[in-house]
Scaffold this motif. Structure first.
Motif, PDB file in Angstrom:
ATOM      1  N   UNK A  75       0.863  -1.205  -0.019  1.00 46.52           N
ATOM      2  CA  UNK A  75       0.040  -0.061   0.033  1.00 46.52           C
ATOM      3  C   UNK A  75       0.935   1.099  -0.054  1.00 46.52           C
ATOM      4  N   UNK A  76       0.504   2.520  -0.339  1.00 44.85           N
ATOM      5  CA  UNK A  76       1.288   3.656  -0.429  1.00 44.85           C
ATOM      6  C   UNK A  76       1.122   4.171   1.116  1.00 44.85           C
ATOM      7  N   UNK A  77       2.329   4.950   1.276  1.00 45.41           N
ATOM      8  CA  UNK A  77       2.211   5.530   2.542  1.00 45.41           C
ATOM      9  C   UNK A  77       1.079   6.662   2.816  1.00 45.41           C
ATOM     10  N   UNK A  78       0.555   7.313   1.671  1.00 43.47           N
ATOM     11  CA  UNK A  78      -0.505   8.162   1.787  1.00 43.47           C
ATOM     12  C   UNK A  78      -1.674   7.288   2.326  1.00 43.47           C
ATOM     13  N   UNK A  79      -1.987   6.248   2.010  1.00 42.25           N
ATOM     14  CA  UNK A  79      -3.208   5.436   2.442  1.00 42.25           C
ATOM     15  C   UNK A  79      -3.085   5.386   3.905  1.00 42.25           C
ATOM     16  N   UNK A  80      -1.846   4.951   4.431  1.00 41.07           N
ATOM     17  CA  UNK A  80      -1.679   4.866   5.844  1.00 41.07           C
ATOM     18  C   UNK A  80      -1.796   6.234   6.597  1.00 41.07           C
ATOM     19  N   UNK A  81      -1.173   6.943   6.263  1.00 38.03           N
ATOM     20  CA  UNK A  81      -1.185   8.538   6.778  1.00 38.03           C
ATOM     21  C   UNK A  81      -2.607   8.884   6.840  1.00 38.03           C
ATOM     22  N   UNK A  82      -3.695   8.710   5.766  1.00 40.20           N
ATOM     23  CA  UNK A  82      -4.846   9.071   6.064  1.00 40.20           C
ATOM     24  C   UNK A  82      -5.677   8.212   6.893  1.00 40.20           C
ATOM     25  N   UNK A  83      -5.251   6.953   7.370  1.00 37.09           N
ATOM     26  CA  UNK A  83      -5.892   6.334   8.373  1.00 37.09           C
ATOM     27  C   UNK A  83      -5.363   6.838   9.815  1.00 37.09           C
ATOM     28  N   UNK A  84      -4.408   7.681   9.929  1.00 38.46           N
ATOM     29  CA  UNK A  84      -4.202   8.416  11.126  1.00 38.46           C
ATOM     30  C   UNK A  84      -3.065   7.773  11.566  1.00 38.46           C
ATOM     31  N   UNK A  85      -2.233   6.943  10.928  1.00 38.09           N
ATOM     32  CA  UNK A  85      -0.870   6.374  11.512  1.00 38.09           C
ATOM     33  C   UNK A  85       0.279   7.164  10.816  1.00 38.09           C
ATOM     34  N   UNK A  86       1.215   7.341  11.653  1.00 35.91           N
ATOM     35  CA  UNK A  86       2.483   8.351  11.419  1.00 35.91           C
ATOM     36  C   UNK A  86       3.478   7.456  10.622  1.00 35.91           C
ATOM     37  N   UNK A  87       3.595   7.928   9.301  1.00 39.50           N
ATOM     38  CA  UNK A  87       4.745   7.198   8.467  1.00 39.50           C
ATOM     39  C   UNK A  87       5.808   8.255   8.086  1.00 39.50           C
ATOM     40  N   UNK A  88       7.075   7.884   8.308  1.00 37.18           N
ATOM     41  CA  UNK A  88       8.370   8.840   8.018  1.00 37.18           C
ATOM     42  C   UNK A  88       7.995   9.376   6.298  1.00 37.18           C
TER      43      UNK A  88
END
Length: 558
Positions: A75-88
């Motif tokens: 998955x793209x980091x953008x998808x994870x950030x949109x779910x509220x999880x911090x990604x570098x």
């Protein structure tokens, strides 16, 4: 060059190669589709290894996770950030896993998506146990104790495996008692309940006729008393079985330390997949496949088997074939052999051809209105008045579903039979008539036998279409879960008024109406494969009959 190309096209070879290529592509696509369905469906029954991880959430807290890895994707980091999880910020693509953690009553969901960067310390503990339950899905954990009548009689630490043989023996014992209970409830007790209901309807019939006198009711009361005495005896036997059935319970602990007590009566089977040998896994796989095709469903159709759906599909198709074949053949024989070939006959043929293109849901609406409400409602008033207001035939059931699909497939049988009759040379008919046979004898002994392969072709096409139809069946008889099969040991044995399960509707229900989509997905593929297999077996049977008929009457064609 142009001249040679023209000659090549004139020979027709390009069209032969084009058709061959189209057929080859179609075969590859069909085989590929079946391969995808088979691999995704059949792999579900293999005992998956249990993996234990250390999971670190976005707040930094750690916990242990035990479960089966079901799927891995990027998955793209953008998808994870949109779910509220911090990604570098320097990370663009992340890997994540779908893990089946089970333990629904503790975690609220059987499945959990986790990022691989949040997992560490992967292990495969040999004493981790998978417990398949009749309710609440699978439980994953470690055995820590056994209770009998509420008293702890044996215990161990999660790292030990000393109680495994004891647990297996008690599981086998509980399973045997469960089968005995099921046989008793579905057999002798079910038969007595059926007889008691028939007596109730007889009493109601006498009451409606004004004949419910003491003399007329005396023998019914005597029969009822005898049945009730038998029922009381069987009920006591049943209660005596339930006491030891509920006696033992198992203490298990999850990977994150939560303890749970599970009664052995709730367990279908339990096993330790990480310590199984290859042969044990093969045995487990075969056992699960047999369960899938021979058991009833459970857990909102996401666990267990699909036998009622297989049985209902085959029985409905057989009844439909018995109905549509004589009507289709008689209609085709009349149109081809007896009717004047004029405007009316041409109009009827056009109507028959147009009926083949009517959407199936329209047939379902017609079947509901005409067969169920009109014919079924009148049958209830005439013959089943004692059962009213509970309908007998005035409600969707097996008979109305079979009639609706017979009506749906009737044009196919008529057209195929007419084509077969048109191929019979006129000289054959004239020769038979010249030898002194009547027109009816010519039809029955010469023409129809020679056209029987074409009739079987129509039946094959009808079976192929009817077995896969779902939309009309949703209105005229199919249900999510049928408590009783339409065929049993109680007279009249074949219960055409009962609702039934169907493989096509089962696929729809599990795939789109299931409360647990992830758990149901493999069963959708497995059930779809089983539907293809059932249709193939039915068609191959009809093809074998057609080939025998073709060989038998080949001499008449010469």
């Amino acid at each position: 060059m142009q001249v040679s190309l023209r000659k090549w096209f004139a020979t027709g070879s390009p069209w032969v190669w084009l058709n061959a290529g189209a057929v080859a592509i179609s075969v590859v696509l069909v085989l590929g589709l079946l391969g995808v369905v088979a691999t995704r469906g059949l792999v579900h029954f293999w005992p998956a290894s249990l993996q234990e991880y250390q999971f670190t959430d976005h707040s930094g807290a750690q916990m242990s996770v035990l479960g089966e890895r079901v799927q891995r994707e990027q998955v793209t980091a953008e998808q994870i950030r949109n779910s509220g999880i911090a990604v570098p910020e320097d990370v663009e693509i992340l890997d994540r896993q779908l893990i089946k953690v089970g333990n629904r009553e503790l975690y609220g969901s059987d499945f959990r998506w986790v990022l691989e960067r949040q997992l560490s310390n992967l292990t495969y503990p040999e004493n981790a146990v998978t417990i398949e339950r009749r309710e609440w899905g699978n439980f994953y954990g470690f055995i820590v104790g056994v209770k009998e009548n509420g008293e702890l009689i044996a215990e161990q630490t999660p790292a030990d495996n000393d109680l495994w043989q004891e647990v297996k023996q008690r599981t086998v014992r509980a399973t045997q008692i469960y089968k005995t209970i099921q046989d008793l409830e579905g057999g002798a007790i079910g038969a007595i309940n059926y007889q008691l209901e028939k007596l109730r309807l007889k009493e109601r019939a006498l009451e409606l006729k004004g004949l419910d006198t003491a003399e007329n009711l005396a023998h019914l009361q005597a029969e009822k008393s005898a049945l009730q005495a038998q029922y009381a005896s069987l009920e006591k036997e049943l209660m005596d079985l339930y006491t030891p059935f509920k006696r033992d319970s198992l203490l298990v602990v999850t990977a994150d330390g939560q303890q749970k007590e599970i009664n052995f009566s709730e367990i279908v089977r339990l096993y330790q997949p990480n310590s199984q040998s290859l042969w044990e896994k093969v045995q487990h796989y075969v056992m699960k496949l047999l369960e899938f095709v021979s058991d009833d469903p459970r857990e909102a159709n996401t666990e267990g088997g699909i036998f009622p759906a297989i049985f209902g599909t085959v029985l409905m198709v057989m009844i439909m074939s018995l109905i549509v074949t004589p009507f289709g053949v008689v209609a085709a024989v009349y149109l081809r052999e007896y009717a004047n070939q004029g405007f009316i006959t041409r109009t009827i043929r056009i109507a028959v051809n147009n009926l083949a293109g009517v959407p199936s849901i329209v047939y379902g609406v017609f079947g509901l209105g005409f067969f169920v409400y009109f014919i079924g409602g009148n049958l209830d008033e005439l013959f089943f008045a004692p059962a009213l207001p509970s309908p007998t035939f005035g409600t969707p059931g097996l008979l109305w579903a079979s009639l609706t699909l017979a009506l749906l497939t009737l044009p196919v049988v008529i057209v195929a039979t007419e084509e077969g009759l048109s191929r019979i040379p006129r000289s054959v008919r004239e020769g038979s008539l010249a030898l002194g046979a009547t027109k009816f004898e010519t039809l029955m002994r010469v023409v129809i036998p020679m056209a029987s392969p074409a009739m079987m072709t129509g039946v094959i096409l009808a079976v192929a279409r009817a077995a896969g139809e779902v939309a009309p069946l949703m209105l005229v008889g199919v249900v999510k879960l049928a408590p009783n099969l339409p065929l049993d040991v109680n007279a009249p044995f074949l219960h055409l008024e009962r609702k039934f399960m169907h493989l096509g509707f089962h696929i729809y229900d599990v795939g789109f109406q299931s409360p647990n989509v992830e758990a149901a997905r493999p069963l959708v593929y497995a059930t779809a494969l089983m539907l293809v297999v059932v249709i193939a077996v039915l068609n191959l049977t009809a093809i074998a009959i057609r080939n025998r008929l073709r060989e038998k009457y080949r001499a008449l064609d010469m």
